[in-house]
Design an enzyme around this catalytic site. Structure first.
Site, PDB file in Angstrom:
ATOM      1  N   HIS A  18       0.849  -1.205   0.000  1.00 34.05           N
ATOM      2  CA  HIS A  18       0.000   0.000   0.000  1.00 34.05           C
ATOM      3  C   HIS A  18       0.877   1.245   0.000  1.00 34.05           C
ATOM      4  O   HIS A  18       0.691   2.159  -0.818  1.00 34.05           O
ATOM      5  CB  HIS A  18      -0.910  -0.020   1.227  1.00 34.05           C
ATOM      6  N   GLU A  19       1.844   1.290   0.914  1.00 35.27           N
ATOM      7  CA  GLU A  19       2.725   2.451   1.007  1.00 35.27           C
ATOM      8  C   GLU A  19       3.644   2.555  -0.210  1.00 35.27           C
ATOM      9  O   GLU A  19       3.978   3.649  -0.655  1.00 35.27           O
ATOM     10  CB  GLU A  19       3.557   2.382   2.287  1.00 35.27           C
ATOM     11  N   HIS A  22       1.979   4.512  -2.867  1.00 35.41           N
ATOM     12  CA  HIS A  22       2.159   5.961  -2.676  1.00 35.41           C
ATOM     13  C   HIS A  22       3.562   6.391  -3.113  1.00 35.41           C
ATOM     14  O   HIS A  22       3.738   7.409  -3.804  1.00 35.41           O
ATOM     15  CB  HIS A  22       1.983   6.323  -1.199  1.00 35.41           C
TER      16      HIS A  22
END
Length: 446
Positions: A18-19, A22
């Protein structure tokens, strides 16, 4: 230990990717990333590569990406063009959306990988109805084919079961079925507010429907059990108890359960001959103090019926990933509908689970093998992606609302509006976390 490891691995994989979503889009958009951390707290391992510190921190319940941002401190003049808050709203939207979208893409890949090992489909047929259960009171019959739940068409057994459970506490549940004789009928489940429905929401009970037909022929007799002591063997067929014929296995199960320490005179068949035996179920105490009987045997399923409702096959790789896409879309839509029902009061907060339940399921899915664990990861990844896309400040979805509004207006929303939204978002997430922890503790520890 297996539960702990399975949970930590799941969190590290899902949150890290998920990170990373980003991070990678931020770099593509020209934003300077100062730190990528797996875990929270003071890092115990740090390695700098380029402008970014890559860290491992001791609390493995999440992670974060720290970018250059003038709102979080002084930024050098040279770094101003690379600050996150100085980028066009479209770039900020792309960076923020990348995290949850990565989770959804990951779910497609995990499901596709799992399905490439083989698929078992269970058609939405009712095989067994537990006596005195919610389903029995609604009039379900063995042989019913479930067509829809509250107007939502269902294609397989898991979808039918999920739709019924989620709608159980919101009011009457209308289940359209086709009976064994081919007639159309509607089974109405009216259990909202009952203790039984509450237990189901907390994963402590069930509606009383099983897709398989269970026979009175024994599949297993445990060593050292009352059934073994009575002389029963695998392959025996149970006929009668205490002078009464019992044709349904659920009747046998209920009889054993309700007879702790009591002798039961059994008639059974073996090799075409009839025999009698006395069986006295062991007494077992549940966590709530209830005493139940346990005989130590398990029944066979109806093989002919099993072949009718079960389909096992191995799809091609493209088919497997197409199925993964369909599964992800289906579960994402269902998750969004669930949150909508929560807001409107049509779904129970008892369905909200937290990290303790996730850890418990992680361990159980790992016990069942790689395929089961992959599908668990996919489901949690969908939940993480959809949750983060909700338009709640402090979540990625809340930031998307702010940046979209800024793009449309040509200027950011006022600091006052953003501050109010932040307080609302924090309050909402805190409440959700408290409910999740309460449900976890109540479910796992009673």
């Amino acid at each position: 230990m297996q539960t702990f490891i399975a949970f930590i691995v799941a969190i590290l994989i899902l949150v890290s990717l998920h990170e990373f979503g980003h991070y990678i889009v931020a770099r593509w958009c020209g934003v300077k990333v100062l730190r990528f951390s797996v875990g929270f707290g003071k890092p115990f391992f740090t390695k700098k590569r380029g402008d970014t510190e890559w860290c491992f921190s001791p609390i493995p319940l999440g992670g974060y990406v720290k970018m250059v941002d003038t709102r979080e401190g002084n930024v050098s003049k040279a770094d101003l063009p690379y600050a996150f808050d100085k980028q066009h709203p479209a770039k900020r939207i792309a960076i923020v959306a990348a995290g949850p979208l990565t989770n959804l893409v990951l779910a497609v890949l995990l499901y596709g990988l799992s399905f490439s090992f083989g698929v078992t489909e269970i058609k939405p047929f009712v095989g067994t109805v537990e006596p005195s259960s919610i389903a029995a009171k609604a009039g379900f019959q063995s042989g019913d084919k479930i067509l829809s739940v509250n107007g939502e068409a269902v294609k397989d057994w898991p979808a039918a079961q999920t739709e019924m459970v989620l709608a159980l506490e919101a009011g009457k549940v209308n289940v359209a079925v086709q009976t064994a004789s081919g007639e159309a009928a509607v089974r109405i489940i009216d259990a909202a507010g009952t203790p039984e429905a509450g237990k189901i929401a907390q994963n402590k009970g069930n509606i009383g429907l099983v897709p398989f037909k269970i026979t009175n022929r024994l599949e297993l007799v445990e060593k050292g059990s009352p059934a073994k002591a009575a002389g029963l063997k695998a392959g025996d067929t149970l006929l009668a108890a205490n002078g009464k014929a019992l044709k349904d296995w659920m009747e046998w199960a209920n009889l054993f359960r309700k007879s702790p320490g009591q002798k039961i005179d059994i008639v059974y068949e073996r090799g075409g001959k009839t025999f009698t035996a006395g069986l006295r179920p062991d007494t077992k105490e549940l966590s709530d103090g209830t005493l139940i009987g346990r005989a130590g045997l398990a029944p066979q399923t109806d093989e002919a019926w099993d072949k009718q409702i079960r389909r096992e096959y191995t799809p091609s790789v493209p088919e497997a990933f197409k199925m993964g896409w369909d599964k992800t879309v289906g579960y994402s839509t269902m998750t969004l509908k669930f949150f909508g029902k929560l807001v409107t009061g049509q779904a129970s907060l008892s369905h909200v689970s937290g990290p303790l339940t996730i850890a418990d399921i992680a361990g159980k899915s790992a016990e069942h093998g790689v395929q089961s664990y992959l599908e668990f990861l996919a489901l949690v990844s969908i939940s993480l992606g959809v949750l983060n896309l909700l338009p709640i400040p402090v979540l990625d979805g809340g930031h998307l609302v702010y940046y979209t509004a800024e793009w449309i207006r040509g200027k950011p929303l006022s600091e006052r509006i953003q501050a109010v939204g932040l307080r609302f978002g924090l309050a909402a997430m805190l409440m959700l976390m408290l409910v999740a922890f309460f449900n976890d503790i109540n479910c796992l520890f009673g």
